[in-house]
Design a protein around this motif. Structure first.
Motif, PDB file in Angstrom:
ATOM      1  N   ILE A   5       0.860  -1.191   0.000  1.00 35.76           N
ATOM      2  CA  ILE A   5       0.000   0.000   0.000  1.00 35.76           C
ATOM      3  C   ILE A   5       0.890   1.233   0.000  1.00 35.76           C
ATOM      4  N   ASN A   6       0.528   2.217  -0.811  1.00 35.37           N
ATOM      5  CA  ASN A   6       1.348   3.418  -0.921  1.00 35.37           C
ATOM      6  C   ASN A   6       0.456   4.636  -1.134  1.00 35.37           C
ATOM      7  N   GLY A   7       0.720   5.699  -0.381  1.00 39.85           N
ATOM      8  CA  GLY A   7       0.096   6.989  -0.639  1.00 39.85           C
ATOM      9  C   GLY A   7      -1.309   7.161  -0.106  1.00 39.85           C
ATOM     10  N   ILE A   8      -1.614   6.588   1.058  1.00 40.81           N
ATOM     11  CA  ILE A   8      -2.914   6.869   1.671  1.00 40.81           C
ATOM     12  C   ILE A   8      -2.706   7.513   3.030  1.00 40.81           C
ATOM     13  N   THR A   9      -3.679   8.305   3.432  1.00 52.05           N
ATOM     14  CA  THR A   9      -3.673   8.956   4.741  1.00 52.05           C
ATOM     15  C   THR A   9      -4.958   8.573   5.457  1.00 52.05           C
ATOM     16  N   ILE A  10      -4.830   8.180   6.717  1.00 46.51           N
ATOM     17  CA  ILE A  10      -5.982   7.841   7.548  1.00 46.51           C
ATOM     18  C   ILE A  10      -6.050   8.866   8.673  1.00 46.51           C
ATOM     19  N   VAL A  11      -7.186   9.574   8.754  1.00 47.24           N
ATOM     20  CA  VAL A  11      -7.420  10.528   9.850  1.00 47.24           C
ATOM     21  C   VAL A  11      -8.547   9.928  10.690  1.00 47.24           C
ATOM     22  N   THR A  12      -8.220   9.572  11.929  1.00 50.76           N
ATOM     23  CA  THR A  12      -9.180   8.862  12.773  1.00 50.76           C
ATOM     24  C   THR A  12     -10.200   9.811  13.391  1.00 50.76           C
ATOM     25  N   ALA A  13     -11.349   9.237  13.748  1.00 50.26           N
ATOM     26  CA  ALA A  13     -12.458   9.997  14.331  1.00 50.26           C
ATOM     27  C   ALA A  13     -12.040  10.621  15.655  1.00 50.26           C
ATOM     28  N   SER A  14     -12.537  11.844  15.920  1.00 47.42           N
ATOM     29  CA  SER A  14     -12.176  12.547  17.152  1.00 47.42           C
ATOM     30  C   SER A  14     -13.025  12.130  18.340  1.00 47.42           C
TER      31      SER A  14
END
Length: 93
Positions: free
Chosen positions: A74-83
Motif C-alpha cells: 500500500i502506498n500513498g494513503i492517509t488515515i485521519v481517525t475519528a475525534s
C-alpha cells in the motif's frame, strides 16, 4: 505468519497516519466503534470496482479492509481517525 508481521493501533481521539511504500503494508483494516458522530476518513488514490475515490469515510459500526495487489504494498494513503469514537487499525506487512 508470525505475530511480528501484524501492526495494531487503537485511537480514541483524532490522529493522522500516513501510509507509504516504506511501511511495507500489504493490507490494513479500519474499524470504527463508539457512539459519536465523527467519521474516520481515508484519502488517497483508491480504486474500488474500477472507480477512483478520493475520500472514503467510515462511520460507527463500519469497517473497511484495503489490500494491495499480490507482490505490492500500500502506498500513498492517509488515515485521519475519528475525534469522538474509537478507531482500530490492523495492518499486515
Amino acid at each position: 505468519m508470525n505475530e511480528s508481521n501484524f501492526w495494531t493501533k487503537r485511537t480514541t481521539s483524532e490522529s493522522t497516519f500516513n501510509i507509504g511504500a516504506n511501511d511495507g503494508l500489504t493490507s490494513i483494516s479500519v474499524i470504527v466503534s463508539g457512539s459519536g458522530s465523527d467519521t474516520t476518513d481515508i484519502t488517497g488514490t483508491l480504486t474500488i470496482d474500477g472507480v477512483v475515490s478520493g475520500v472514503i469515510s467510515i462511520a460507527v459500526g463500519e469497517s473497511i479492509t484495503i489490500s494491495a495487489d499480490a507482490g505490492k504494498v500500500i502506498n500513498g494513503i492517509t488515515i485521519v481517525t475519528a475525534s469522538d469514537n474509537t478507531t482500530d487499525l490492523i495492518a499486515v506487512q
